[in-house]
Design a protein around this motif. Structure first.
Motif, short mmCIF file in Angstrom:
data_model
loop_
_atom_site.label_atom_id
_atom_site.label_comp_id
_atom_site.label_asym_id
_atom_site.label_seq_id
_atom_site.Cartn_x
_atom_site.Cartn_y
_atom_site.Cartn_z
N UNK A 7 0.84 -1.19 0.00
CA UNK A 7 0.00 0.00 0.00
C UNK A 7 0.88 1.25 0.00
N UNK A 8 0.40 2.33 -0.60
CA UNK A 8 1.22 3.54 -0.70
C UNK A 8 1.79 3.97 0.65
N UNK A 9 3.09 4.25 0.64
CA UNK A 9 3.75 4.77 1.83
C UNK A 9 4.15 3.74 2.85
N UNK A 42 6.50 -9.65 5.90
CA UNK A 42 5.94 -10.19 7.14
C UNK A 42 4.68 -10.98 6.85
N UNK A 43 4.37 -11.89 7.74
CA UNK A 43 3.24 -12.79 7.52
C UNK A 43 1.91 -12.06 7.62
N UNK A 44 1.09 -12.22 6.60
CA UNK A 44 -0.26 -11.67 6.54
C UNK A 44 -0.29 -10.18 6.86
N UNK A 45 0.69 -9.47 6.35
CA UNK A 45 0.79 -8.03 6.54
C UNK A 45 -0.39 -7.35 5.83
N UNK A 46 -1.22 -6.60 6.54
CA UNK A 46 -2.38 -5.97 5.89
C UNK A 46 -1.98 -4.94 4.84
N UNK A 47 -0.73 -4.48 4.87
CA UNK A 47 -0.28 -3.51 3.87
C UNK A 47 0.22 -4.16 2.59
N UNK A 48 0.38 -5.46 2.61
CA UNK A 48 0.84 -6.18 1.42
C UNK A 48 -0.34 -6.47 0.51
N UNK A 49 -0.30 -5.92 -0.70
CA UNK A 49 -1.43 -6.04 -1.62
C UNK A 49 -1.39 -7.36 -2.39
N UNK A 50 -0.25 -7.67 -3.00
CA UNK A 50 -0.15 -8.89 -3.79
C UNK A 50 1.31 -9.21 -4.07
N UNK A 51 1.54 -10.47 -4.41
CA UNK A 51 2.86 -10.88 -4.87
C UNK A 51 3.12 -10.31 -6.26
N UNK A 78 16.06 -20.18 -10.54
CA UNK A 78 15.74 -18.76 -10.67
C UNK A 78 14.98 -18.31 -9.42
N UNK A 79 15.76 -17.98 -8.39
CA UNK A 79 15.19 -17.70 -7.06
C UNK A 79 15.40 -16.26 -6.64
N UNK A 80 15.69 -15.36 -7.59
CA UNK A 80 15.96 -13.98 -7.21
C UNK A 80 14.84 -13.31 -6.46
N UNK A 81 13.60 -13.70 -6.74
CA UNK A 81 12.45 -13.11 -6.05
C UNK A 81 11.66 -14.17 -5.27
N UNK A 82 12.33 -15.26 -4.88
CA UNK A 82 11.61 -16.36 -4.24
C UNK A 82 12.38 -16.89 -3.04
N UNK A 83 11.62 -17.39 -2.07
CA UNK A 83 12.23 -18.11 -0.95
C UNK A 83 11.21 -19.09 -0.38
N UNK A 84 11.48 -19.62 0.80
CA UNK A 84 10.63 -20.65 1.41
C UNK A 84 9.46 -20.07 2.21
N UNK A 85 9.36 -18.77 2.28
CA UNK A 85 8.41 -18.13 3.19
C UNK A 85 7.11 -17.76 2.48
N UNK A 86 6.01 -18.31 2.98
CA UNK A 86 4.68 -18.03 2.42
C UNK A 86 4.02 -16.94 3.25
N UNK A 87 4.19 -15.70 2.83
CA UNK A 87 3.70 -14.57 3.62
C UNK A 87 2.19 -14.37 3.49
N UNK A 88 1.56 -15.08 2.58
CA UNK A 88 0.11 -14.97 2.46
C UNK A 88 -0.62 -15.72 3.58
#
Length: 714
Positions: free
Chosen positions: A189-191, A211-220, A290-300
């Protein structure tokens, strides 16, 4: 024919070309020829590279890390393959990232010991964040003592693998593990996104690890690649010799010094395939995809429990499921190509450098940087003193039908998936951090969003257009190694009834360039490729034979259009030019690429290929001849624009009877029984060379052709 040398950003030449080339090889046919004389050999060795002196510097984090003990050993895991003609060496090293200079040193030593050319050696880092630093990165320096130790150990590992060469069989397969790979880059989200005043970005909208289930995170912000691709080598009797695996999660996390899940995977897969304790020892290798934008963490979702042991367990299970489906080959062909690609560096402005110096003086003094702003202020100053370009070493390797792309960057998932999709070799695995360490490789559209993987640093500073350029180059290399005998047989199967092929899919037999200095035409991945250069004489590609009345089928594609013609004219249906209110020709800007097909030996009867709005199929020499009647000039003007977008394949059907020409493009009639007064009764055909690759003034012919068939008419 046109002017306008303005260069524009572009995704290179190869993506569609190699995917559409004569990629398929029938290994059964390949193996049947000379079966009694061809022997495939392989040798493997895992050499211990664990540090012997402590403490060691450990990179991978924002600030400097150290370690004073060994949690589990580190290895350089090496594999040498030999098809009787070509030898290649692969090594996967338990390290975060290894600079090209160090790897080049190791390759030279290995070459001296084995004779294998350095350009046929692929060495990559696993990207464990728990190994000694051999590359200064962010807040961590290089552990020079360990860096001096490593090249010789890698070379010795390759030497030992070479000495272990023995008859072998080989196969490959692809499994899936979606449980340990997730996009870690989010639109916020902005800001709310983490910002960095010395990153080279502004108004960041993206954030890594929000962070896990961050309400400010809009989408992957991208897809990931869950494939577990494996290459398996066995003795002729079925004893496991080696297994190279590839998976696209960043790392799992382990205390230093450790190989992380990459090492544990090797132990687990050895047990799963029944190779634990075999002699000579089985060698497993886990490379980073090709893991530049990937890891083991499912933040959704809520935090899940995992560690580097559980990740290794999951991935080894997927690898073993694929392993059980492998069909082995007694012999397969090997081919490897390498390309050096120079790219620009994103450099800080003088104002940014001054600001960074002032910040360092006010906040750091003589101590090392620890925080994000401190580290990137320091990176800004260091980057200012480095050269403005970087030279990257890219590779493609073909092992039978398996393709391997090697890129010295941390590649995003969407890039890896594109390479796999467009590669002529199926399957293809992508090995990142190979033959160097050039940092993150975001697609251009990711840069405006900012975020950590776009931030500028010594180890991550390639130009914004680096990703499409690297992708195109790698696909071109894959196309090169995919070109092989067998294309002609496949071509014959595809010949339409009543037609004969003019191009055999392998070489330029049956064609000629009148200028002996042919720098322009070659066969790449089963297609005729024009790489235009300026020079004297006729540089067109002519058929050796002449033709009278005929029906011609030809596939063509504009592979790129890096120049713009800003003075193109608007052609009206009658073949004249559109005028403005003052009576002047209306000028527009169009991509400036130009070629065509010459009929019956003369340039004037050219069926045009270009990017003008009127479309391809126009006959320039007749339409622009003021001595001809208006009806003739209108007749050679396309009735419809049927061209597909740049990069996609098109098909001409050209019917020539007497002095009458009919042209169909992609199934749509563009010329219907057009008259060509004075056209010769007979003559050769030609594919047009036009302009120069270095100068767009005359519309360079960045074209490719394939599937060229002719039927002579009585």
């Amino acid at each position: 024919m046109s002017t306008g040398p303005t260069r524009r950003a572009f995704l290179g030449s190869a993506a569609a070309a190699v995917a559409a080339g004569w990629a398929g090889i029938d290994l059964r046919v390949s193996q049947a020829v000379g079966r009694s004389t061809r022997v495939f050999r392989a040798g493997a060795f895992a050499i211990d590279i664990t540090p012997q002196e402590f403490p060691v510097l450990v990179n991978g984090g924002v600030s400097e890390g150290t370690a004073d003990r060994v949690v589990d050993p580190l290895h350089a895991r090496c594999l040498v393959l030999d098809d009787g003609t070509t030898q290649v060496a692969l090594a996967v090293v338990d390290s975060c990232m290894i600079p090209r200079a160090l790897l080049d040193e190791a390759k030279e030593a290995a070459h001296a010991a084995t004779g294998i050319p350095t350009e046929r050696m692929l060495i990559s880092a696993t990207h464990t964040h728990s190994a000694p630093s051999v590359c200064a990165c962010l807040g961590t320096g290089c552990d020079d003592r360990y860096a001096r130790h490593l090249p010789g150990r890698i070379a010795e590992g390759i030497k030992q693998a070479y000495q272990n060469l023995a008859p072998a069989q080989i196969g490959w397969a692809v499994g899936q593990d979606p449980t340990n790979v997730f996009c870690r880059r989010y639109l916020m989200k902005p800001g709310t996104a983490l910002t960095n005043p010395f990153s080279g970005t502004q108004n960041d909208q993206a954030q890594m690890n929000p962070g896990y289930q961050n309400p400010n995170a809009i989408k992957r912000l991208g897809p990931v690649d869950p494939a577990v691709t494996i290459l398996s080598v066995q003795s002729p009797e079925g004893r496991p010799v080696a297994l190279l695996a590839n998976y696209s999660t960043h790392y799992a996390g382990s205390p230093a010094v450790s190989a992380d899940y990459f090492g544990v995977f090797c132990e687990k897969i050895a047990r799963r395939v029944g190779a634990d304790g075999t002699k000579p020892p089985f060698v497993a290798m886990m490379s980073n995809g090709t893991s530049g934008n990937a890891n083991c963490l499912d933040f959704d979702h809520p935090r899940r429990q995992f560690d580097y042991f559980s990740v290794a367990e999951d991935v080894s299970r997927a690898a073993h499921q694929a392993y059980q489906q492998i069909q082995y080959h007694d012999w397969v062909p090997l081919a490897m190509r390498q390309k050096l690609l120079e790219l620009n560096v994103r450099r800080p402005s003088p104002e940014e450098v001054t600001k960074a110096r002032e910040y360092i003086a006010a906040n750091l003094g003589e101590r090392k940087p620890r925080t994000w702003p401190e580290v990137y202020a320091w990176e800004t100053v260091l980057l200012d003193g480095l050269p403005p370009t970087r030279e990257l070493k890219l590779q493609a390797l073909r092992i039978g039908e398996l393709g391997i792309a090697a890129i010295p960057c941390e590649v995003y998932g969407e890039t890896g998936l594109q390479i796999k999709r467009d590669s002529p070799l199926k399957p293809t695995m992508n090995i990142s951090l190979a033959n160097g360490a050039e940092g993150y490789l975001p697609p251009p559209e990711q840069f405006p969003l900012g975020g950590y993987t776009t931030w500028r640093a010594r180890t991550s500073c390639l130009e914004v257009q680096a990703e499409p350029k690297i992708t195109a180059a790698v696909l071109e290399l894959l196309g090169d190694v995919a070109a092989r005998p067998g294309a002609a047989a496949q071509l014959q199967e595809a010949v339409p009834e009543g037609f004969v092929p003019l191009f055999n899919g392998i070489d330029l037999q049956g064609w000629t360039v009148k200028n002996p200095d042919n720098q322009d035409w070659r066969v790449v991945a089963g297609v005729i490729d024009c790489d235009p250069h300026t020079g004297p004489g006729d540089r067109n590609l002519w058929t050796a034979n002449s033709y009278g009345d005929f029906e011609l089928l030809v596939d063509w594609r504009i592979k790129e259009s890096p120049y713009v013609n800003r003075a193109a004219k608007v052609i009206l249906p009658d073949g004249t030019y559109k005028k403005d209110d003052s009576g002047q020709d209306v000028l527009i800007a169009v991509p400036n690429t130009d070629s065509g097909v010459f009929l019956r030996g003369q340039h004037k009867s050219q069926v045009n290929i270009w990017c003008w709005p009127v479309g391809s199929g126009e006959v320039w020499g007749y339409r622009t001849d003021p001595a001809l009647p208006p009806g003739v000039r209108a007749g050679v003007t396309p009735k419809v624009r049927a061209d597909r977008p740049i990069g996609e394949w098109n098909t001409f059907r050209i019917l020539m009877k007497g002095d009458r020409l009919t042209v169909t493009l992609n199934g749509q009639p563009v010329l219907d029984n057009a008259q060509l007064p004075g056209v010769p009764a007979r003559g050769p055909l030609a594919l047009q060379h036009h302009g120069d690759r270095q100068d767009g003034e005359w519309g360079a012919s960045f074209l490719q052709f394939r599937r060229i068939f002719i039927k002579e008419l009585k």
